[in-house]
Design a protein around this motif. Sequence first.
Motif, PDB file in Angstrom:
ATOM      1  N   LEU A  14      35.020  36.645  24.447  1.00  0.00           N
ATOM      2  CA  LEU A  14      36.459  36.473  24.408  1.00  0.00           C
ATOM      3  C   LEU A  14      37.227  37.738  24.069  1.00  0.00           C
ATOM      4  O   LEU A  14      38.328  37.940  24.539  1.00  0.00           O
ATOM      5  N   SER A  15      36.690  38.602  23.226  1.00  0.00           N
ATOM      6  CA  SER A  15      37.458  39.752  22.781  1.00  0.00           C
ATOM      7  C   SER A  15      36.977  41.064  23.383  1.00  0.00           C
ATOM      8  O   SER A  15      37.377  42.124  22.952  1.00  0.00           O
ATOM      9  N   GLU A  99      45.295  27.594  35.191  1.00  0.00           N
ATOM     10  CA  GLU A  99      45.666  28.533  34.134  1.00  0.00           C
ATOM     11  C   GLU A  99      46.113  27.711  32.934  1.00  0.00           C
ATOM     12  O   GLU A  99      47.103  26.971  33.013  1.00  0.00           O
ATOM     13  N   LYS A 101      45.528  26.994  28.273  1.00  0.00           N
ATOM     14  CA  LYS A 101      45.084  27.468  26.965  1.00  0.00           C
ATOM     15  C   LYS A 101      43.744  26.814  26.609  1.00  0.00           C
ATOM     16  O   LYS A 101      43.443  25.703  27.015  1.00  0.00           O
ATOM     17  N   THR A 124      45.627  30.353  21.068  1.00  0.00           N
ATOM     18  CA  THR A 124      46.502  31.290  21.774  1.00  0.00           C
ATOM     19  C   THR A 124      45.773  31.961  22.941  1.00  0.00           C
ATOM     20  O   THR A 124      46.386  32.671  23.734  1.00  0.00           O
ATOM     21  N   ASP A 125      44.447  31.765  23.053  1.00  0.00           N
ATOM     22  CA  ASP A 125      43.668  32.345  24.141  1.00  0.00           C
ATOM     23  C   ASP A 125      43.866  31.547  25.425  1.00  0.00           C
ATOM     24  O   ASP A 125      43.887  30.313  25.407  1.00  0.00           O
ATOM     25  N   GLU A 126      44.000  32.237  26.533  1.00  0.00           N
ATOM     26  CA  GLU A 126      44.300  31.595  27.817  1.00  0.00           C
ATOM     27  C   GLU A 126      43.247  31.968  28.852  1.00  0.00           C
ATOM     28  O   GLU A 126      42.812  33.115  28.940  1.00  0.00           O
ATOM     29  N   VAL A 141      40.080  35.973  30.998  1.00  0.00           N
ATOM     30  CA  VAL A 141      40.549  35.434  29.725  1.00  0.00           C
ATOM     31  C   VAL A 141      41.549  36.408  29.121  1.00  0.00           C
ATOM     32  O   VAL A 141      41.276  37.614  29.036  1.00  0.00           O
ATOM     33  N   ASN A 142      42.706  35.892  28.776  1.00  0.00           N
ATOM     34  CA  ASN A 142      43.771  36.695  28.177  1.00  0.00           C
ATOM     35  C   ASN A 142      44.170  37.874  29.064  1.00  0.00           C
ATOM     36  O   ASN A 142      44.539  38.951  28.577  1.00  0.00           O
ATOM     37  N   GLN A 144      42.422  39.854  30.798  1.00  0.00           N
ATOM     38  CA  GLN A 144      41.527  41.008  30.791  1.00  0.00           C
ATOM     39  C   GLN A 144      40.644  40.994  32.034  1.00  0.00           C
ATOM     40  O   GLN A 144      40.991  40.402  33.042  1.00  0.00           O
TER      41      GLN A 144
END
Length: 314
Positions: A14-15, A99, A101, A124-126, A141-142, A144
């Motif tokens: 995720l990050s 799309e 959350k 808050t992650d999409e 994701v987000n 990116q």
Amino acid sequence: MKKLMMIILCGLQLSVVVAQPGPTVECYNCDGTINKPYPVSGNWYNREQSGSGYIMDIQNGFLSGFYFGYDGQGQQKWLNFQGPLIPGEADSDVLWQLETKFITFSDGNAINQDYQSPTAEETTDEIKIEFIFKHYARVSVNGQAIQNIQPLVYGVPTQQEFTESKLQFPDLTGLWTFVYKRNFPDVITQESLYFSDIYAIWKTVDEIDEDGTKTVVYGIDKIYHYPPYEILVIGDLECSNPLNPDNGKRQVVCILEGFPSWPLGGGVYRDQEMIVPIGDLGAFSFSAEFKEPGFEETGLTLEATRVNFLGMDE
């Protein structure tokens, strides 16, 4: 006995912005096609990574799925996402998109403990998923890095038939149902839109021509289960990598030959061809579309579903 290796699912952390987007799947004979098959349910993943992925279930145009992988600290993470599939824009390569959350769950019961209703909370992650074909999608994701994901196939042998495409072609040997949809504007009732039949599919040809073009052919037989018991060759599914005269590169195309077969009277049939986008060709289902100049909007579309694994080695 054929040994099937189960591939470890993969996906996004995720990050973390990743550097391996996954295999690219393109269709070189799909211009003007109108068919929008729904993506398949199952475990989706990026074959160039391992350790995480997506479980997606599609029912009547609605998707409910889970991401399973890791957070920025390397701790395991499960996240839910869901919503209706929205058709892509007419001028894009996207069939369906979602799309939404992510949703997290907490405070549920552990295994073998009394049931306790978990608490759901939107994060808050999409996630954004764009389905390009029935068996191929882009996910981010987000906002990116985009990854290309495909359904996991582990119960059927697969191989890379063409060096020009990283697509793993599955063994299609078995019985299949073909369900056709008429797109004629003069069809009045919903009941008259569809008709179906069952066929046996066998691999019959795997050859390379003098010019280097490789051809893989699956024969398609009609089996009559009532007297007189007969097996009739109806057509075939042919995939090849001909040279594109415009750029001199080989491009993989698949055609369903002998379908549909139009009655012309007197026992004579006019055999046609249907386009099978390689991204719509899967181990348990595939889609096809009849396209002939002047008939693009009024032809047939086809959804094929595997019934069994007839003839496969045990």
